[in-house]
Design a protein around this motif. Structure first.
Motif, mmCIF file in Angstrom:
data_model
loop_
_atom_site.group_PDB
_atom_site.id
_atom_site.type_symbol
_atom_site.label_atom_id
_atom_site.label_comp_id
_atom_site.label_asym_id
_atom_site.label_seq_id
_atom_site.Cartn_x
_atom_site.Cartn_y
_atom_site.Cartn_z
ATOM 1 N N LEU A 1 27.350 46.530 2.480
ATOM 2 C CA LEU A 1 26.131 47.490 2.995
ATOM 3 C C LEU A 1 25.698 47.037 4.339
ATOM 4 O O LEU A 1 25.538 47.790 4.915
ATOM 5 C CB LEU A 1 25.131 47.206 2.164
ATOM 6 C CG LEU A 1 25.384 47.811 0.494
ATOM 7 C CD1 LEU A 1 24.640 47.621 -0.497
ATOM 8 C CD2 LEU A 1 25.339 49.384 0.599
ATOM 9 N N ASP A 2 25.490 45.496 4.475
ATOM 10 C CA ASP A 2 25.018 45.084 5.741
ATOM 11 C C ASP A 2 26.167 45.568 6.707
ATOM 12 O O ASP A 2 25.596 46.231 7.998
ATOM 13 C CB ASP A 2 25.045 43.857 5.893
ATOM 14 C CG ASP A 2 23.820 43.290 5.212
ATOM 15 O OD1 ASP A 2 23.024 43.944 4.687
ATOM 16 O OD2 ASP A 2 23.840 42.045 4.859
ATOM 17 N N ALA A 3 27.361 45.364 6.936
ATOM 18 C CA ALA A 3 28.418 45.953 7.814
ATOM 19 C C ALA A 3 28.058 47.716 8.093
ATOM 20 O O ALA A 3 28.498 47.954 9.007
ATOM 21 C CB ALA A 3 29.864 45.740 7.285
ATOM 22 N N GLN B 1 26.669 39.025 -3.203
ATOM 23 C CA GLN B 1 26.701 38.890 -2.009
ATOM 24 C C GLN B 1 27.878 39.626 -1.182
ATOM 25 O O GLN B 1 27.701 40.044 -0.034
ATOM 26 C CB GLN B 1 26.927 37.228 -1.508
ATOM 27 C CG GLN B 1 25.785 36.454 -1.701
ATOM 28 C CD GLN B 1 25.789 35.132 -1.560
ATOM 29 O OE1 GLN B 1 26.917 34.760 -2.198
ATOM 30 N NE2 GLN B 1 24.888 34.571 -1.178
ATOM 31 N N ALA B 2 29.133 39.717 -1.890
ATOM 32 C CA ALA B 2 30.171 40.615 -1.437
ATOM 33 C C ALA B 2 29.816 41.914 -0.987
ATOM 34 O O ALA B 2 29.808 42.808 -0.067
ATOM 35 C CB ALA B 2 31.511 40.413 -2.208
ATOM 36 N N ASN B 3 29.134 42.662 -1.974
ATOM 37 C CA ASN B 3 28.870 44.071 -1.901
ATOM 38 C C ASN B 3 27.565 44.211 -0.849
ATOM 39 O O ASN B 3 27.509 45.192 -0.164
ATOM 40 C CB ASN B 3 28.129 44.389 -3.288
ATOM 41 C CG ASN B 3 29.292 44.988 -4.232
ATOM 42 O OD1 ASN B 3 30.242 45.463 -3.773
ATOM 43 N ND2 ASN B 3 28.870 44.906 -5.534
ATOM 44 N N PRO C 1 20.390 45.986 12.300
ATOM 45 C CA PRO C 1 19.775 47.064 11.502
ATOM 46 C C PRO C 1 19.679 46.681 10.068
ATOM 47 O O PRO C 1 20.478 46.238 9.550
ATOM 48 C CB PRO C 1 20.770 48.103 11.757
ATOM 49 C CG PRO C 1 21.561 47.412 12.968
ATOM 50 C CD PRO C 1 21.376 46.217 12.971
ATOM 51 N N ARG C 2 18.395 46.917 9.665
ATOM 52 C CA ARG C 2 18.245 46.746 8.101
ATOM 53 C C ARG C 2 17.417 47.719 7.474
ATOM 54 O O ARG C 2 16.953 48.681 8.065
ATOM 55 C CB ARG C 2 17.124 45.438 8.077
ATOM 56 C CG ARG C 2 17.782 44.028 8.587
ATOM 57 C CD ARG C 2 17.004 42.756 8.567
ATOM 58 N NE ARG C 2 16.596 42.692 7.253
ATOM 59 C CZ ARG C 2 15.590 41.545 6.703
ATOM 60 N NH1 ARG C 2 15.102 40.814 7.632
ATOM 61 N NH2 ARG C 2 15.365 41.547 5.523
ATOM 62 N N ALA C 3 17.769 47.857 6.093
ATOM 63 C CA ALA C 3 17.079 48.847 5.279
ATOM 64 C C ALA C 3 15.732 48.242 4.659
ATOM 65 O O ALA C 3 15.153 49.131 4.136
ATOM 66 C CB ALA C 3 18.115 49.168 3.839
ATOM 67 N N GLY C 4 15.470 46.924 4.665
ATOM 68 C CA GLY C 4 14.312 46.544 4.108
ATOM 69 C C GLY C 4 14.315 46.217 2.717
ATOM 70 O O GLY C 4 13.247 45.705 2.182
#
Ligand code: ZN
Length: 338
Positions: free
Chosen positions: A153-155, A147-149, A71-74
């Motif tokens: 968000l990805d999780a 990258q950490a943030n 699932p991605r926001a794009g």
């Protein structure tokens, strides 16, 4: 984490692959170190947005073919901390960036990010009530904080719609992003001044020179789709699109698990991915001709199923039957399944 890599400005979060020729991009539209910082930032941003839009279109349209979806926001995100001392103050002023907090660099039309109302310049402060880390705003340039943030968000996106607190022009607002499933290979622009594209099996990389060489979105789609095709076909990581060359690169490619047919397969699959996303696959022929004209590395021997081409012209010829196959399928109303 889609982001721009500014190699020329200093430290790189991701090491570039060795090998291949390096030539300055001839395109006057390319950002160079000689440009005034504000001009460089503007050109880099325009290029990022262009690449983000095409990459998202490919990732969404070909989700059913990708072995890994998520699932991605794009969006493509950036942070102040990724910039060196020259561009950071400009990026902070221009895009409202702060430390490691993710700012929206691109929200492709029709993407969940755009549908939610996110726009370039929005700064993401928290996700589902959890504050993201701003970090030390004076730290030297690094992608680690962003990258950490991005991982946070990805999780959150992996679990469904997310509530974001976003700062825009000094005012905070709440936004809900409803992700959609797309190919899980974010695209990154590498600022190297060379003609390169590659994949490490998790990301697709394109150099600024290569992106500038693509004169329209159809050509850009061909370059990105070739790399996406390696992921779709689950080829192992490979040096770059110019790993089609003979000699040392060829030997390295073979050692890394590429077969003689891998490149031809990626070209064939890539053209299908281009067509399925609504781009014109025929533009690939023109693009390869232009690339050959400016990059001597593209003129060398080219690998194909039955052996090695004598030149990139052979590669262009090999695209023809694939293009005809795609055109015939479209004319007959048949599915574009490679
Ligand atoms: Zn390739």
């Amino acid at each position: 984490m889609p982001a721009r890599l500014v190699a020329a400005a200093g430290a790189l979060a991701l090491a570039l692959t060795a090998g291949g020729c390096s030539h300055p991009a001839p395109d006057a539209g390319a950002a160079t170190l000689q440009d005034a910082p504000a001009v460089r930032l503007e050109r880099l941003t325009q290029q990022d947005v262009r690449v983000a839009n095409v990459a998202w279109t490919l990732a969404l349209a070909n989700a059913d073919l990708c072995p890994v979806n998520r699932p991605r926001a794009g969006w493509t995100l950036q942070s102040a901390s990724q910039y060196g001392p020259e561009l950071r103050p400009l990026a902070e002023a221009r895009y409202g960036l702060a430390g490691d907090l993710p700012g929206v660099l691109a929200a492709p039309p029709g993407s969940p990010a755009a549908m939610a109302g996110l726009a370039p310049g929005d700064l993401i402060l928290s996700v589902n009530g959890q504050a993201l880390r701003q970090g030390d705003s004076t730290a030297s340039e690094s992608y680690d904080g962003l990258q950490a943030n991005s991982a946070v968000l990805d999780a959150a996106l992996a679990l469904g719609p997310v509530g974001l607190t976003v700062r825009r022009e000094g005012r905070e607002r709440e936004i809900t992003v409803r992700p959609v499933s797309a190919c899980a290979y974010p695209t990154q622009v590498e600022v190297t001044g060379t003609f390169r594209s590659r994949t490490d099996g998790r990301h697709v990389f394109i150099s600024d020179g290569m992106a500038n060489l693509a004169q329209n979105d159809d050509e850009l789609a061909f370059v990105l789709a070739h790399e996406l095709a390696h992921a779709v076909l689950e080829h192992r990581s490979q040096p770059d699109v110019t790993g089609l060359r003979g000699g040392l690169n060829w030997a390295i490619s073979m050692r890394r698990g590429l077969s003689l047919s891998s490149e031809a397969d990626a070209d064939r699959m890539g053209l299908f991915l281009v067509a399925r996303a609504g781009f014109d696959p025929y533009r690939a022929v023109e693009f390869l001709g232009r690339w050959e004209a400016v990059d001597e590395g593209a003129r060398g021997p080219q690998i194909n199923t039955g052996g090695i081409y004598d030149s990139a012209a052979g590669r262009r010829r090999a695209l023809r039957p694939v293009l005809e196959d795609i055109a015939a399928r479209k004319a007959a109303g048949r599915a574009l399944i490679p």
